[in-house]
Write a protein that holds these residues in place. Structure first.
Motif, short mmCIF file in Angstrom:
data_model
loop_
_atom_site.label_atom_id
_atom_site.label_comp_id
_atom_site.label_asym_id
_atom_site.label_seq_id
_atom_site.Cartn_x
_atom_site.Cartn_y
_atom_site.Cartn_z
N TYR A 190 20.04 23.41 3.52
CA TYR A 190 19.25 22.35 4.18
C TYR A 190 19.96 21.86 5.43
O TYR A 190 19.33 21.61 6.47
CB TYR A 190 19.03 21.16 3.23
N ASN A 213 15.88 24.51 -1.81
CA ASN A 213 17.11 25.19 -1.39
C ASN A 213 18.30 24.30 -1.73
O ASN A 213 18.14 23.18 -2.22
CB ASN A 213 17.08 25.55 0.09
N SER A 230 12.07 19.54 -1.19
CA SER A 230 11.75 18.62 -0.09
C SER A 230 10.28 18.70 0.30
O SER A 230 9.59 19.68 0.01
CB SER A 230 12.61 18.95 1.14
N GLN A 289 11.82 17.51 7.42
CA GLN A 289 11.36 17.06 6.10
C GLN A 289 11.78 15.60 5.92
O GLN A 289 12.96 15.28 6.01
CB GLN A 289 11.98 17.92 4.99
N PHE A 321 16.81 22.19 8.00
CA PHE A 321 15.54 21.89 7.32
C PHE A 321 15.33 20.38 7.19
O PHE A 321 14.19 19.90 7.23
CB PHE A 321 15.50 22.52 5.92
N TYR A 322 16.42 19.66 7.01
CA TYR A 322 16.32 18.21 6.80
C TYR A 322 15.73 17.50 8.01
O TYR A 322 15.20 16.39 7.90
CB TYR A 322 17.70 17.62 6.46
N ILE A 340 13.81 14.39 0.59
CA ILE A 340 14.47 15.41 -0.22
C ILE A 340 14.77 14.80 -1.59
O ILE A 340 15.36 13.72 -1.67
CB ILE A 340 15.78 15.91 0.42
#
Length: 333
Positions: free
Chosen positions: A214, A209, A152, A223, A219-220, A226
């Protein structure tokens, strides 16, 4: 008579704690760095459930998720010191111990699917690698699957040139370091617990990852893009302090081994579906755009990363590469 009663009473004082101690359950602290609702997190909780059931409560498993006890940079030393009894680190974490051979598992495009990975770890490769841990006071119990890596950033990563100049968090594997460098990016080792903030603040531009990580680490949310690349595999080794393990009563150890076998089967069965479900949740959230490689894109990635295999010989050694090549029928150069 009074002296006899006093003697009996004194003996009772001495015996009582010993009896209480004998009845106390064996406590196993199981530390890991991911959330409870990931394949590894669920596997740890399943092991707790089965271990306590199979031993009739003679063992108590205390699970510490999300780096709540130790960060991934600290946990193996804590295990060797006996501060914690059980861990499930990614296999890349063994290189600082001097056991670099585990990094062969991080080679890009090595496993074609989860079944291929599972068969390899049940076979010669998995057993051979666990033997390497014994000299460090560590006993390997099982390998847990967490599927394949995505990558990502805040821009679409479709071609090797899209990586140029970007900083990527890696877990510590020099193999991953190498293939990210080959793509023109700058890899940086960072503890798992620090990744969200690093992505949010721009300390790093991206990471690799699995879908479940994620989602559960959010994390998404930080970011924009991806790429569902599945370029490398993420696996964990469930390990235990050897001195502690060998010191357990044989009957309890046998019951714990059975619990680990069953928990491993459960974990590896759910890993694929957990990642598929996580990917669907990320897509539904609408905060990040998912990209899929075309055949031409994938070939370009593979060609760019291919020199990692030749480079790996000087890092992990020819012996493990020969084992991997034979087991998986892949070429190493």
């Amino acid at each position: 008579m009074r002296k006899l009663l006093l003697a009996v009473a004194a003996a009772g004082i001495l015996v009582a704690p010993a009896v209480a101690q004998a009845q106390s359950p064996v406590v196993i602290k199981f530390s890991h760095v991911v959330a409870n609702d990931t394949p590894k997190g669920k596997g740890a909780l399943k092991f707790k459930e089965l271990a306590e059931k199979y031993t009739d409560g003679k063992v108590k498993i205390e699970v510490y998720p999300n780096s709540s006890l130790y960060k991934d940079k600290e946990e193996i030393e804590a295990l060797q010191l006996g501060s914690v009894q059980m861990l499930a680190p990614s296999t890349a974490k063994f290189a600082p111990l001097g056991i670099k051979e585990f990094e062969a598992l991080d080679l890009p495009w090595l496993f074609k699917d989860d079944e291929t990975y599972s068969n390899a770890m049940k076979g010669t490769i998995g057993k051979w690698l666990f033997q390497k841990l014994e000299a460090k006071g560590i006993t390997g119990l099982a390998y847990w699957d967490n599927g394949f890596h995505m990558v990502s950033s805040n821009r679409a990563l479709m071609k090797p040139e899209d990586f140029k100049g970007l900083k990527f968090r890696i877990s510590g594997s020099k193999i991953a370091d190498q293939y990210f460098r080959l793509m023109g990016s700058i890899p940086q080792i960072m503890a798992f617990s620090e990744v969200y903030q690093a992505l949010q603040t721009g300390v790093v531009d991206g990471c690799e990852n699995t879908a479940s990580n994620y989602l559960t680490q959010k994390f998404y949310e930080v970011q924009k893009d991806i790429t569902v690349s599945y370029h490398a595999h993420l696996q964990y080794a469930v390990i235990v302090n050897s001195k502690f393990w060998s010191g357990l009563p044989p009957d309890i150890r046998t019951q714990l081994e059975k619990a680990m076998v069953d928990a491993t089967e459960y974990t590896n069965q759910i890993a694929h579906q957990e990642n598929e479900d996580a990917l669907a949740e990320i897509k539904k959230a609408g905060k990040t755009k998912l990209h899929y490689l075309t055949d031409a894109d994938r070939k370009a990635w593979q060609e760019s990363m291919r020199p990692t295999y030749t480079w790996a010989k000087g890092r992990v050694g020819q012996e493990v590469l020969d084992l991997v090549a034979k087991e998986l029928d892949v070429k190493m150069n």
